[in-house]
Design a protein around this motif. Structure first.
Motif, PDB file in Angstrom:
ATOM      1  N   ILE A  26       0.838  -1.305  -0.126  1.00 13.75           N
ATOM      2  CA  ILE A  26       0.031  -0.179  -0.029  1.00 13.75           C
ATOM      3  C   ILE A  26       0.807   1.182   0.051  1.00 13.75           C
ATOM      4  CG2 ILE A  26      -1.620   1.312   1.330  1.00 13.75           C
ATOM      5  CD1 ILE A  26      -2.560  -1.463   2.621  1.00 13.75           C
ATOM      6  N   ASN A  27       0.616   2.372  -0.656  1.00 14.39           N
ATOM      7  CA  ASN A  27       1.404   3.352  -0.800  1.00 14.39           C
ATOM      8  C   ASN A  27       0.627   4.709  -0.333  1.00 14.39           C
ATOM      9  OD1 ASN A  27       3.060   5.613  -1.664  1.00 14.39           O
ATOM     10  ND2 ASN A  27       3.289   4.839  -3.802  1.00 14.39           N
ATOM     11  N   PRO A  28       0.589   5.023   0.922  1.00 18.48           N
ATOM     12  CA  PRO A  28      -0.203   5.974   1.275  1.00 18.48           C
ATOM     13  C   PRO A  28       0.292   7.474   0.759  1.00 18.48           C
ATOM     14  CG  PRO A  28       0.613   4.887   3.263  1.00 18.48           C
ATOM     15  CD  PRO A  28       1.251   4.266   1.999  1.00 18.48           C
ATOM     16  N   ALA A  29       1.350   7.718   0.434  1.00 19.90           N
ATOM     17  CA  ALA A  29       1.879   8.655  -0.225  1.00 19.90           C
ATOM     18  C   ALA A  29       1.244   9.050  -1.685  1.00 19.90           C
ATOM     19  CB  ALA A  29       3.325   8.885  -0.564  1.00 19.90           C
ATOM     20  N   TRP A  30       1.033   8.267  -2.521  1.00 17.91           N
ATOM     21  CA  TRP A  30       0.562   8.221  -3.741  1.00 17.91           C
ATOM     22  C   TRP A  30      -1.015   8.360  -3.566  1.00 17.91           C
ATOM     23  CZ3 TRP A  30      -3.100   5.068  -6.407  1.00 17.91           C
ATOM     24  CH2 TRP A  30      -3.318   5.293  -7.684  1.00 17.91           C
ATOM     25  N   ASP A  31      -1.679   7.557  -2.552  1.00 15.86           N
ATOM     26  CA  ASP A  31      -3.193   7.633  -2.393  1.00 15.86           C
ATOM     27  C   ASP A  31      -3.524   9.109  -1.720  1.00 15.86           C
ATOM     28  OD1 ASP A  31      -3.422   5.022  -2.721  1.00 15.86           O
ATOM     29  OD2 ASP A  31      -3.430   4.451  -0.469  1.00 15.86           O
ATOM     30  N   GLY A  83      -5.581   0.868   0.455  1.00 16.81           N
ATOM     31  CA  GLY A  83      -5.552   2.072   0.920  1.00 16.81           C
ATOM     32  C   GLY A  83      -7.067   2.489   0.972  1.00 16.81           C
ATOM     33  N   PHE A  84      -7.450   2.559   1.964  1.00 17.62           N
ATOM     34  CA  PHE A  84      -8.953   2.753   2.488  1.00 17.62           C
ATOM     35  C   PHE A  84      -9.214   4.281   2.654  1.00 17.62           C
ATOM     36  CE2 PHE A  84     -13.079   2.558   4.244  1.00 17.62           C
ATOM     37  CZ  PHE A  84     -13.795   1.503   3.485  1.00 17.62           C
ATOM     38  N   ALA A  85     -10.271   4.826   1.688  1.00 20.30           N
ATOM     39  CA  ALA A  85     -10.743   6.278   1.774  1.00 20.30           C
ATOM     40  C   ALA A  85     -12.043   6.431   1.892  1.00 20.30           C
ATOM     41  CB  ALA A  85      -9.989   6.965   0.700  1.00 20.30           C
TER      42      ALA A  85
END
Length: 312
Positions: A232-237, A303-305
């Motif tokens: 998972i890539n939080p920066a990209w998300d 990555g959950f939003a």
């Protein structure tokens, strides 16, 4: 006409391979915020942008996107099977409006959908038949994939066409952000797998159960750190969410197919649903992002939003 938008990640592992209670509590709070927002907005029509995971669309004919005038859910991963409450007249009107605006839209009079469509309807409305809906499939897994600019054009055309209906319209995006679940790939697939991906043979209940078990096991391996899937890539998300929040949607036109997969994993192209939904909202005026929630949840391989937005 007034419009609003909600973005919601989905995962087949929700309820099957859940994270720690404190993470679930934060997700539940985000869902409550979104449901409160929807209740206050009181939509008369929901335009739902969602992907498919080789349950309704196959390589025999794989459109980049498709609008349904009727749809039926298969009931995978514990979601409800049965017909969606599609507003056929509204769907037909929006389809005509999109085609009139020069976007080559595929139409389905009997679309098959899976948890990508069913989960958001169940989580936010309590069922797949509780609100008039126009389902819009956006391909996010089957390569080759077209440029993101065409997805933004699709959303813009749908927003402009829906704006002529004189109704309160909620644009709902369903998709994980960065994630790479074990979705089969046609290139290099064994003959039996390739045939299933092309022809779309419905799995038997036993085959579906085995496939779902593989996904659950993959989620557990992912949490244990024994998986080779893209992290998972939080920066990209959050870069994606930043662009949505500021309304800088034309920036997505520079995103490349390969770059999105490298940054966000093999199924990161599900964010195309978010881009389409927010382009639809922006088609009839500027908007304000009211709420934004994000958490990387390895147990769900996503990555959950959750986001909510309304016209200014």
């Amino acid at each position: 006409m007034t419009a609003a938008a909600v973005g919601l990640s989905h995962s087949p592992l929700i309820g099957k391979n859940d994270p720690e209670p404190d993470v679930l509590a934060r997700v539940d709070e985000a869902l409550t915020t979104a449901k409160d927002f929807i209740r206050d907005f009181d939509p008369e029509l929901v335009v739902l942008f969602a992907p498919d995971h080789y349950n309704g669309f196959f390589y025999r004919e794989m459109p980049p996107f498709c609008l349904a005038t009727a749809a039926h859910a298969v009931g995978d991963f514990g979601t409800t099977a049965g017909p969606l409450s599609v507003d056929t007249a509204a769907a037909a009107a929006i389809a005509r409006g999109v085609l009139d605006r020069g976007v080559d839209l595929t139409i389905s009079s009997r679309m098959t959908v899976d948890h990508g469509f069913a989960q958001p309807l169940e989580m936010l409305f309590g069922g797949i038949d509780r609100v008039p809906v126009v389902p819009v499939f956006v391909n996010g897994v089957a390569t080759p994939l077209g440029p993101v600019a065409r997805i933004r054009a699709l959303g813009t055309a749908i927003g402009a066409a829906a704006g002529e209906l004189d109704r309160r319209v909620l644009y709902l995006a369903s998709g994980g952000l960065s994630h790479e679940p074990p979705v089969p790939v046609l290139e290099g697939a064994p003959p039996k797998v390739a045939d299933a991906l092309i022809e779309g043979h419905p799995p038997t209940p036993e085959q579906r159960a085995r496939g779902e078990h593989r996904v659950v096991r993959a989620g557990r391996d992912y949490v244990a750190g024994t998986s080779t899937m893209t992290p998972i890539n939080p920066a990209w998300d959050n870069q994606l969410l930043d662009l949505l929040e500021t309304g800088a949607l034309t920036a997505f036109d520079a995103w490349t197919v390969d770059g999105m997969a490298e940054q966000g994993g093999g199924s990161a192209h599900e964010v195309r649903t978010w881009i389409a939904a927010y382009a639809a909202l922006a088609a009839t005026g500027d908007y304000t992002l009211d709420y934004r929630f994000y958490e990387a949840i390895p147990a769900w391989i996503a990555g959950f939003a959750v986001t909510t937005a309304r016209q200014r």
